[in-house]
Design a protein around this motif. Sequence first.
Motif, mmCIF file in Angstrom:
data_model
loop_
_atom_site.group_PDB
_atom_site.id
_atom_site.type_symbol
_atom_site.label_atom_id
_atom_site.label_comp_id
_atom_site.label_asym_id
_atom_site.label_seq_id
_atom_site.Cartn_x
_atom_site.Cartn_y
_atom_site.Cartn_z
ATOM 1 N N ILE A 109 -5.251 -7.877 6.389
ATOM 2 C CA ILE A 109 -5.924 -6.826 7.152
ATOM 3 C C ILE A 109 -5.812 -5.510 6.385
ATOM 4 C CG2 ILE A 109 -5.411 -7.900 9.383
ATOM 5 C CD1 ILE A 109 -3.366 -5.525 9.751
ATOM 6 N N TYR A 110 -6.639 -4.561 6.744
ATOM 7 C CA TYR A 110 -6.571 -3.239 6.139
ATOM 8 C C TYR A 110 -5.362 -2.507 6.730
ATOM 9 C CZ TYR A 110 -8.505 0.885 3.813
ATOM 10 O OH TYR A 110 -8.712 1.952 2.975
ATOM 11 N N PRO A 111 -4.536 -1.869 5.906
ATOM 12 C CA PRO A 111 -3.313 -1.246 6.418
ATOM 13 C C PRO A 111 -3.591 0.076 7.119
ATOM 14 C CG PRO A 111 -3.544 -0.750 4.104
ATOM 15 C CD PRO A 111 -4.689 -1.690 4.451
ATOM 16 N N PRO A 112 -2.737 0.452 8.062
ATOM 17 C CA PRO A 112 -2.823 1.809 8.593
ATOM 18 C C PRO A 112 -2.419 2.803 7.502
ATOM 19 C CG PRO A 112 -0.880 0.695 9.440
ATOM 20 C CD PRO A 112 -1.674 -0.334 8.693
ATOM 21 N N VAL A 127 -5.943 5.148 1.292
ATOM 22 C CA VAL A 127 -6.064 4.311 2.480
ATOM 23 C C VAL A 127 -6.894 5.079 3.503
ATOM 24 C CG1 VAL A 127 -4.841 3.147 4.353
ATOM 25 C CG2 VAL A 127 -3.863 3.163 2.043
ATOM 26 N N ASP A 128 -8.010 4.493 3.905
ATOM 27 C CA ASP A 128 -8.914 5.125 4.855
ATOM 28 C C ASP A 128 -8.390 4.911 6.275
ATOM 29 O OD1 ASP A 128 -10.957 5.995 6.461
ATOM 30 O OD2 ASP A 128 -12.528 4.783 5.534
ATOM 31 N N PRO A 129 -7.979 5.982 6.964
ATOM 32 C CA PRO A 129 -7.421 5.810 8.321
ATOM 33 C C PRO A 129 -8.381 5.120 9.284
ATOM 34 C CG PRO A 129 -7.033 8.037 7.504
ATOM 35 C CD PRO A 129 -7.985 7.385 6.546
ATOM 36 N N ALA A 130 -9.675 5.300 9.086
ATOM 37 C CA ALA A 130 -10.665 4.710 9.995
ATOM 38 C C ALA A 130 -10.735 3.187 9.867
ATOM 39 C CB ALA A 130 -12.042 5.313 9.733
ATOM 40 N N MET A 131 -10.194 2.649 8.783
ATOM 41 C CA MET A 131 -10.255 1.201 8.544
ATOM 42 C C MET A 131 -9.025 0.461 9.056
ATOM 43 S SD MET A 131 -12.983 0.026 6.861
ATOM 44 C CE MET A 131 -12.411 -1.337 5.822
ATOM 45 N N ALA A 132 -8.061 1.137 9.607
ATOM 46 C CA ALA A 132 -6.791 0.523 9.997
ATOM 47 C C ALA A 132 -6.986 -0.720 10.846
ATOM 48 C CB ALA A 132 -5.934 1.536 10.754
ATOM 49 N N TYR A 133 -6.289 -1.796 10.466
ATOM 50 C CA TYR A 133 -6.224 -3.070 11.173
ATOM 51 C C TYR A 133 -7.496 -3.917 11.047
ATOM 52 C CZ TYR A 133 -2.162 -0.738 13.077
ATOM 53 O OH TYR A 133 -0.985 -0.048 13.192
ATOM 54 N N GLN A 134 -8.447 -3.477 10.240
ATOM 55 C CA GLN A 134 -9.658 -4.260 10.006
ATOM 56 C C GLN A 134 -9.321 -5.552 9.262
ATOM 57 O OE1 GLN A 134 -13.268 -3.736 10.431
ATOM 58 N NE2 GLN A 134 -13.198 -5.847 9.692
ATOM 59 N N GLY A 152 -8.053 -7.856 -2.212
ATOM 60 C CA GLY A 152 -8.293 -6.704 -3.069
ATOM 61 C C GLY A 152 -7.743 -5.410 -2.517
ATOM 62 N N MET A 153 -7.054 -5.476 -1.369
ATOM 63 C CA MET A 153 -6.486 -4.280 -0.761
ATOM 64 C C MET A 153 -4.993 -4.466 -0.528
ATOM 65 S SD MET A 153 -7.080 -1.259 0.259
ATOM 66 C CE MET A 153 -6.076 0.003 1.058
ATOM 67 N N PRO A 154 -4.131 -3.706 -1.235
ATOM 68 C CA PRO A 154 -2.699 -3.752 -0.929
ATOM 69 C C PRO A 154 -2.457 -3.349 0.531
ATOM 70 C CG PRO A 154 -3.088 -2.664 -3.020
ATOM 71 C CD PRO A 154 -4.437 -2.825 -2.368
ATOM 72 N N GLN A 155 -1.434 -3.917 1.118
ATOM 73 C CA GLN A 155 -1.188 -3.720 2.548
ATOM 74 C C GLN A 155 0.281 -3.421 2.825
ATOM 75 O OE1 GLN A 155 -3.300 -7.203 4.306
ATOM 76 N NE2 GLN A 155 -4.619 -6.921 2.522
ATOM 77 N N GLN A 156 0.599 -3.185 4.077
ATOM 78 C CA GLN A 156 1.959 -2.841 4.459
ATOM 79 C C GLN A 156 2.759 -4.092 4.824
ATOM 80 O OE1 GLN A 156 2.319 0.179 7.462
ATOM 81 N NE2 GLN A 156 0.985 1.636 6.395
ATOM 82 N N THR A 157 4.068 -3.933 4.845
ATOM 83 C CA THR A 157 4.964 -5.024 5.216
ATOM 84 C C THR A 157 4.507 -5.664 6.527
ATOM 85 O OG1 THR A 157 6.869 -4.098 4.076
ATOM 86 C CG2 THR A 157 7.319 -5.570 5.926
ATOM 87 N N SER A 202 0.821 -1.215 0.000
ATOM 88 C CA SER A 202 0.000 0.000 0.000
ATOM 89 C C SER A 202 0.849 1.256 0.000
ATOM 90 C CB SER A 202 -0.939 0.003 1.214
ATOM 91 O OG SER A 202 -0.206 -0.059 2.429
ATOM 92 N N ASN A 203 2.060 1.159 0.562
ATOM 93 C CA ASN A 203 2.887 2.357 0.682
ATOM 94 C C ASN A 203 4.295 2.186 0.113
ATOM 95 O OD1 ASN A 203 3.809 0.591 2.636
ATOM 96 N ND2 ASN A 203 4.012 2.139 4.238
#
Length: 549
Positions: A104-107, A117-124, A94-99, A77-78
Amino acid sequence: MRKTLLILGLVLLCNIVWAQQYHRPVKAVKNVILMIPDGTSIGVVSAARWYQIYNRLGGDNLNIDPYICGTVKTFSSNAPIGDSAPTTSAYMTGMPQQTGNVAIYPPADPENDLIYVDPAMAYQPLTTILEAARIEKNKATGLVVTVEFPHATPADCSSHYHKRGEYKYIASQMAYNNLDVVFGGGTSILTDDMRDRFTKTNTTLIENDLNAFRNFQGRDKIWALFGDKEHPYDIDRDSTLIPSLKEMTERAIAHLSQNENGFFLMVEGSKVDWVAHGNDAVGCITEYLAFDRAVGAAIDFARKDGETAVIILPDHGNSGFTIGRRDLKRYDKATKDDLFANVSKYKRTGEGLEKILINEKPENIKATFKKYTDIDLTEDEVESLLSSKNYKETDYMKKSESQNMGHAIVDIMNSRTYFGFTTGGHTGEEVFLAAYHPQGDMPLGMNTNIQINNYLFDVVGLKTPLKEMTRQIFAKHTDIFEPGSYTIDTSKDFPELTVKKGNNTLVVPAFKSIAYLNGQEIELGSVTTYIDVNETFYLPESLKDKISE
C-alpha cells in the motif's frame, strides 16, 4: 573557461554512463523467477560458501556466484533499515513503505521520509508486479515459501493492507487472487470460505501430504501446505514429511511452465531471517544453503529453457553476521578448522535441539547435547539449560529472569565458534544482487529497491504503468459511486459495501475478488480492500458500469 567546460563535459559523461547502467533497454522474457533469501546479510553468504567448501558439499562456489552483478539499497519510506513487509513491497510496487505496510502507499512522515510521499495517497493499495503479470499478460503466478503463506514477503506480492499481522484479511486476498501455485506452510490459517473458493476455482488443496504433493500431475491450480504455520529449519526438517525448498521450487516451475503465456514465480528462503534474529550461526549457514540449492534448480531450468530470467536478492540484512569476532586472536592466522570445524559438527539449530532437550530427563542432557553438537557441556552450561524457564527453574525467585532453553543452547553453540553478531534485528547495509537473463540484460552496479521494481516491470514485459493499473483496479469507492448511493457495514467479519442505483443492488465484500449484483455472484478479476483507517473501499473502477447496466 576551458577548464570549466572540461569539468562540465566529464560530469555529462558520468551522467551518460550512469544512465546507461541503470536505464538501458531490457528484453522481456516469457518467465520470471524472483528469489528472495529473507534477511540475508553478505556475511551469511560468505560463511555458507566456506562451510560448503570445508564440508565438500559441492565445489568452491555457491549457485549464485556466477550471477552476482551488483548490490541493492533497501529502505522503508521513512527509515534506512527496513522491515520485511515494506522492503519486498517496494520491489513489488515501486514505492517504499512503512513498517507493517503490505503493498500500500505509506502515510506521509515529513520529518523522516527518505523520498517524496504524497499525503493524499496514504493507504492506497498498489498493484504488484505479480498481479500485473496475471492481469495484463495472462501469466501463471506462484509463491513458494517456508513460512505460513500470508507472512510478509508472500503477502507483499498478492495482497494489500496496512498491518502485516492481519492474516484474516491478507490470507483471504491471497486465496481470491487466482494464484496458480502456493507452496509453503499455514494449514491452520485456512478458513471454510477459502476452501470453498478453492473448490469453485478448481484449485487442488493438499495439506500435510507429501506423497500427494509429489504425485500431483494435473493442470489445475494447486496449493500445497505443510504444517500449521512455518516449516522447520532445513537442518531440522523431517524429509519424509516436508519437502525442501528446492523440491517445491522445481515442482512450482514444472507446473507453472504449462501456461503458454509464461509465468511469474516468487521463491522465498523465508527463514534465513528468522534464524538470524536468533543469532544462530549454523542455522544461518544451512538455511541459506537450502535456499541456494533452490537457486540452482531455478537457474538450471532458465538456462535450458532460454526464455526465463532469474533475479535473486535479499529484502534486507539481519543480525550483522560476521566471520570473526573480538575474541578471535590472531585472526589472520585462523585456519579453516579454527573457523568451521565445530560448526560443521552441529546437526540441529538451537530451536531444533531445544525441541529434543525439552523432553529429556536432566541426567540425559549432557549426552544428548553431545550427540547433536559434539560439545562436552560444562556444569555451568548444564545448569543454564536446566534452569531455562521453559524447562525447570531451580530457584523460583529467579524464574522471571531466566531465558528459554533455545537461547541458552545458541549461546553455548556459538561460544565454540568465531562467528559474530551485532544485533538481533535487521540491518541497513546494501544486499547482494544476482541475476540471469538469456540475453544478458541484467541490472548492474548499485540499484535501489525502486530500480529493481523498474527492472521487474520491464523484464516481465508489462506496458501499462503500475500507477495506471492501480487507478483501474483500486479506485476509491467515493470516486466511483455517487454520495448517498452506498453504505458500508463493518459489523461483519469482512466489511461490505452496498450500492443501490435504480433497481440494481451491488454488494461488495472486502478482501475478495467477487461481488453480488442483484444476488448474482460476479468475478471482479482483482481483489478488493477495505482500509479501516480512512474508512475506504478500494475496488475495480469498472464496477461503476456494472451497477449502471
